[in-house]
Motif scaffolding. Sequence first.
Motif, PDB file in Angstrom:
ATOM      1  N   MET A  46       0.815  -1.208   0.000  1.00 50.24           N
ATOM      2  CA  MET A  46       0.000   0.000   0.000  1.00 50.24           C
ATOM      3  C   MET A  46       0.857   1.270   0.000  1.00 50.24           C
ATOM      4  SD  MET A  46      -3.230  -1.026   2.407  1.00 50.24           S
ATOM      5  CE  MET A  46      -2.344  -1.798   3.739  1.00 50.24           C
ATOM      6  N   PHE A  47       2.173   1.082  -0.147  1.00 51.62           N
ATOM      7  CA  PHE A  47       3.078   2.227  -0.240  1.00 51.62           C
ATOM      8  C   PHE A  47       2.948   3.161   0.957  1.00 51.62           C
ATOM      9  CE2 PHE A  47       2.113   0.818  -4.539  1.00 51.62           C
ATOM     10  CZ  PHE A  47       3.378   0.567  -5.017  1.00 51.62           C
ATOM     11  N   ILE A  48       2.897   2.570   2.147  1.00 53.89           N
ATOM     12  CA  ILE A  48       2.797   3.363   3.368  1.00 53.89           C
ATOM     13  C   ILE A  48       4.169   3.413   4.021  1.00 53.89           C
ATOM     14  CG2 ILE A  48       1.753   3.502   5.655  1.00 53.89           C
ATOM     15  CD1 ILE A  48      -0.658   2.042   4.534  1.00 53.89           C
ATOM     16  N   ASP A  49       4.764   4.597   4.074  1.00 54.00           N
ATOM     17  CA  ASP A  49       6.086   4.733   4.694  1.00 54.00           C
ATOM     18  C   ASP A  49       5.988   4.723   6.210  1.00 54.00           C
ATOM     19  OD1 ASP A  49       7.496   4.901   2.278  1.00 54.00           O
ATOM     20  OD2 ASP A  49       6.980   7.028   2.092  1.00 54.00           O
ATOM     21  N   PHE A  50       4.934   5.340   6.725  1.00 55.95           N
ATOM     22  CA  PHE A  50       4.763   5.444   8.177  1.00 55.95           C
ATOM     23  C   PHE A  50       3.357   4.947   8.522  1.00 55.95           C
ATOM     24  CE2 PHE A  50       7.720   8.737   6.846  1.00 55.95           C
ATOM     25  CZ  PHE A  50       8.812   8.430   7.628  1.00 55.95           C
ATOM     26  N   PRO A  51       3.260   3.667   8.906  1.00 54.80           N
ATOM     27  CA  PRO A  51       1.945   3.114   9.235  1.00 54.80           C
ATOM     28  C   PRO A  51       1.289   3.897  10.366  1.00 54.80           C
ATOM     29  CG  PRO A  51       3.617   1.390   9.113  1.00 54.80           C
ATOM     30  CD  PRO A  51       4.336   2.700   9.088  1.00 54.80           C
ATOM     31  N   PRO A  52      -0.040   4.002  10.330  1.00 52.85           N
ATOM     32  CA  PRO A  52      -0.731   4.731  11.392  1.00 52.85           C
ATOM     33  C   PRO A  52      -0.552   4.039  12.732  1.00 52.85           C
ATOM     34  CG  PRO A  52      -2.285   3.498  10.046  1.00 52.85           C
ATOM     35  CD  PRO A  52      -0.970   3.424   9.356  1.00 52.85           C
ATOM     36  N   GLU A  53      -0.473   4.842  13.798  1.00 48.32           N
ATOM     37  CA  GLU A  53      -0.393   4.271  15.133  1.00 48.32           C
ATOM     38  C   GLU A  53      -1.807   3.949  15.596  1.00 48.32           C
ATOM     39  OE1 GLU A  53       1.789   6.522  17.916  1.00 48.32           O
ATOM     40  OE2 GLU A  53       3.587   6.682  16.665  1.00 48.32           O
ATOM     41  N   LEU A  54      -2.064   2.674  15.786  1.00 47.04           N
ATOM     42  CA  LEU A  54      -3.387   2.220  16.167  1.00 47.04           C
ATOM     43  C   LEU A  54      -3.439   1.909  17.658  1.00 47.04           C
ATOM     44  CD1 LEU A  54      -4.022  -0.299  13.240  1.00 47.04           C
ATOM     45  CD2 LEU A  54      -4.914   2.027  13.436  1.00 47.04           C
ATOM     46  N   PRO A  55      -4.624   1.962  18.250  1.00 49.34           N
ATOM     47  CA  PRO A  55      -4.768   1.480  19.626  1.00 49.34           C
ATOM     48  C   PRO A  55      -4.430  -0.012  19.679  1.00 49.34           C
ATOM     49  CG  PRO A  55      -6.715   2.693  18.891  1.00 49.34           C
ATOM     50  CD  PRO A  55      -5.878   2.463  17.687  1.00 49.34           C
ATOM     51  N   PRO A  56      -4.221  -0.560  20.856  1.00 47.51           N
ATOM     52  CA  PRO A  56      -3.932  -1.995  20.954  1.00 47.51           C
ATOM     53  C   PRO A  56      -5.043  -2.824  20.318  1.00 47.51           C
ATOM     54  CG  PRO A  56      -3.547  -0.889  23.047  1.00 47.51           C
ATOM     55  CD  PRO A  56      -4.209   0.110  22.159  1.00 47.51           C
ATOM     56  N   ASP A  57      -4.652  -3.913  19.660  1.00 49.51           N
ATOM     57  CA  ASP A  57      -5.621  -4.807  19.032  1.00 49.51           C
ATOM     58  C   ASP A  57      -6.514  -5.420  20.114  1.00 49.51           C
ATOM     59  OD1 ASP A  57      -7.034  -6.567  17.524  1.00 49.51           O
ATOM     60  OD2 ASP A  57      -5.364  -7.953  17.175  1.00 49.51           O
ATOM     61  N   ASP A  58      -7.797  -5.116  20.069  1.00 47.37           N
ATOM     62  CA  ASP A  58      -8.737  -5.611  21.077  1.00 47.37           C
ATOM     63  C   ASP A  58      -9.626  -6.727  20.539  1.00 47.37           C
ATOM     64  OD1 ASP A  58     -10.222  -4.163  19.310  1.00 47.37           O
ATOM     65  OD2 ASP A  58     -10.970  -2.700  20.762  1.00 47.37           O
ATOM     66  N   GLY A  59      -9.305  -7.206  19.326  1.00 48.08           N
ATOM     67  CA  GLY A  59     -10.084  -8.293  18.743  1.00 48.08           C
ATOM     68  C   GLY A  59     -11.406  -7.858  18.140  1.00 48.08           C
ATOM     69  N   LYS A  60     -11.697  -6.554  18.194  1.00 43.83           N
ATOM     70  CA  LYS A  60     -12.958  -6.060  17.646  1.00 43.83           C
ATOM     71  C   LYS A  60     -12.787  -5.649  16.188  1.00 43.83           C
ATOM     72  CE  LYS A  60     -14.757  -4.414  22.082  1.00 43.83           C
ATOM     73  NZ  LYS A  60     -15.254  -3.240  22.841  1.00 43.83           N
TER      74      LYS A  60
END
Length: 317
Positions: A46-60
């Motif tokens: 996807m040509f993403i140099d800086f992946p977005p910072e996501l909240p912790p994976d909560d399984g949702k």
Amino acid sequence: MKWEKYTIDTTTAAEDFISMALSELGIEGIEIENHVPLTREETGEMFIDFPPELPPDDGKSMISFYLEAGEDHSGKLAQVRAELEGLRRMVDIGSGAITASQTEDIDWVNNWKQFFKSFYIDDILIKPTWEPLREEDRDKFLIEIDPGVSFGTGKHETTQLCIRQLRKYLHTNDRVLDVGCGSGILSVAALKLGAGSVTGTDIDEACITSAYDNLELNHKKRSQADFYVGNLIDDEALRQKAGMGSFDVIVANILADVIIPLAPVAYEGLIQGGVFITSGIIDFKEQEVLAAVEAAGFTILEVNHQGEWVNITARKL
């Protein structure tokens, strides 16, 4: 054009199940939102140099699909809810609640194309039609695909498992039946691997158009293929029209819960010695599908795994 957006509150564990179930209902495209970090491979695609910072994976997970605004969708939503309730027996789908909202004009049918890039299945190059062919790839075994609104770019593990098995068991001039043909990628692959003819079926009429289009994109004659709308399991007229009993190979990349009742139909559809290639089977359904395939009279040849998905290949002896 305005669209009604329907969002299912679910879990990451259920994403593949729900995606395939929606596709089986003819729903033309979905959007998945979760907090699962992108892999390095996905970031590169996807040509993403800086992946977005996501909240912790909560399984949702939130799975959204779009239907044209101004129409009565109560029947389709009832089908979706029935599918969700059926999936509860196999996987944790969370609440499964569906919320509705209306979108502005969006070209969601085409926006996803930026993420579908050329890739290989072993030495077979799968290339989207909108991407130019590189000079160094001109001598490659090539399949060009425009999935349109159909299911099937070839990138899913189940499709790759089926293509590898077609390559192994298909003989020149074999007659092939592709059940749940989607975009027609397995039908095209079969013809390019030497099949004499293919017949495909799908419950979604849009898939039939897509399959014929992809046949022509790959320079195969329309006379080599017949694609029909319908369900072989409960449609005797369709079985007769398709020519059941005459096939050397039947390939079915569909849900495990469809393969189970399909198994005896596939057995009747094959000639003696014919091969049944299946996938779309999540790993914890493997034994159930194996039992159904054997109960139909087949002899198991191979069981293969890729990720959490399973291929079962069997022969009619």
